[in-house]
Write a protein that holds these residues in place. Structure first.
Motif: not given
Length: 402
Positions: A366-375
């Motif tokens: 939910f921090t607008r960082r795509g899959l890299l942020g989700a990881s």
């Protein structure tokens, strides 16, 4: 034990590990990281498959916009034989292999209607439609930023005589061959749908209401995103933005002349401030330059056979495609003040924070960082819950001794 009420609320299930809501990439990443440290979890998903956005609501020509190394989930990379930018179907197969590798078996067809922390029992109550109520000490929200399509309200849209669809229902330009199509939106989806329409014999007109950054997908054979990440390790963000804009102007030309005005704020600074992602060009710009994709200004109103624009022009269209994006649906079912989400259902804190709330509440993606942020979020969540899991086991051991 009291429930949140409603149908089937009498069916109560106590879950020993976390409840994860959503079986998209974020939910699978959280479940895998938890499984890797020996913590069981339950994943609930309202659709009938994993990665439902990718499987059911994306167009056929979709490929990852970033290189695969920036889109892989924790603990398992993409197969070596996958191309640099995997296709939609390759990404789905990767998700299915990922879930299988970590024994993730979501409860499909389980829609969450309400979730609330019960202070009396120190646990989260999650009410579902059809499966009763689940209770756990931990709740991981993984429904994502793109849970629901955004449907704008244009004056007169209801009286348009042609078809109107959101990009979530768009599959291929072959369905629009020979048609004059108004595409509302100029983000990555709007650009790519316009390109797809053009390649299938349609005549797309793309609405560009606001400013937009368009960048080449690669710079001298290197992915623009990778180059940007490398530069940010050594240079200030604003200097990197200046370099990106200079390179974009050199490679793509003056996009302002095409009706694609650049914002005054640089692409990466703008993304950090607003979450608005720059467009990575995969061929649409060339079609705009050749006149195959027409650029239009903001829509004033929709008529029976077309659209009127703010510049006073009016044109007829056969179909309208809304490339107007998605939004979070968290505010519709997460009850109570949790301190983690904004009113729009996004994380209050910016990356790399924003993944942990109060009373065992977490969110991922939910921090607008795509899959890299989700990881990144998934690893942090598993680590944090593991500490509490161990403390709980130690307390139980001490209680048994006494």
């Amino acid at each position: 034990m009291d429930s949140l009420g409603g149908d089937n609320a009498e069916i109560n299930t106590i879950v020993s590990g976390p409840i994860i809501i959503g079986a998209g990439p974020s939910g699978l990443a959280a479940a895998a990281c938890l499984a890797d440290v020996g913590i069981p979890s339950i994943v609930v998903e309202k659709s009938s498959c994993i990665a439902s956005l990718w499987q059911n609501r994306t167009y056929n020509r979709l490929h990852l916009h970033l290189p695969k190394q920036f889109c892989e989930l924790p603990l398992m990379g993409f197969p070596d034989d996958f191309p640099k930018y995997p296709s939609k179907h390759q990404f789905i197969s990767y998700m299915e292999s990922y879930a299988s590798a970590y024994g993730i078996r979501p409860q499909f067809g389980t829609e969450v209607t309400a979730a609330e922390f019960d202070r009396a029992i120190g646990a989260w109550r999650v009410r579902t439609r059809g499966r009763g109520e689940l209770m756990s000490r931990w709740l991981v929200v993984a429904t994502g930023e793109n849970a629901e399509p955004v449907m704008p309200e244009f004056p007169g849209l209801e009286r348009f005589g042609g078809r109107v669809i959101h990009t979530c229902a768009y599959k291929s330009g072959v369905d629009f061959e020979g048609e004059k199509v108004l595409v509302v939106g100029c983000g990555n989806s709007g650009m790519e749908v316009s390109l797809d329409l053009c390649l299938h014999g349609a005549r797309p007109h793309m609405v560009v209401r606001n400013t937009v950054h368009v960048l080449p997908r690669e710079i001298l054979g290197l992915p623009t995103f990778a180059v940007t990440m490398a530069l940010l390790r050594w240079l200030p963000l604003r200097l990197v933005d200046q370099l990106l804009c200079a390179v974009a102007h050199l490679m793509l030309g003056d996009t302002d002349r095409l009706g694609l005005r650049r914002p005054k704020t640089g692409p990466m600074e703008l993304k950090n401030l607003t979450g608005k992602t720059p467009v990575l060009d995969v061929g649409a710009l060339g079609q705009i330059k050749s006149g195959n994709i027409k650029v239009k200004g903001a829509v004033k109103e929709i008529s029976t056979g077309g659209a009127k624009f703010v510049d006073g022009t009016e044109e007829q269209f056969d179909s309208i495609i809304l490339a107007t994006g998605y939004r979070s649906n968290v505010p519709s079912w997460l009850k109570g003040e949790c301190g983690l989400f904004t009113q729009d259902g996004m994380a209050k804190e910016s990356f790399p924070e924003g993944w942990k709330g109060e009373n065992g509440l977490y969110c991922i993606g939910f921090t607008r960082r795509g899959l890299l942020g989700a990881s990144h979020d998934a690893v942090n969540i598993a680590r944090d819950i593991l500490l509490q899991w161990k403390q709980g086991k130690e307390m139980n051991y001490e209680n048994k001794k006494s």
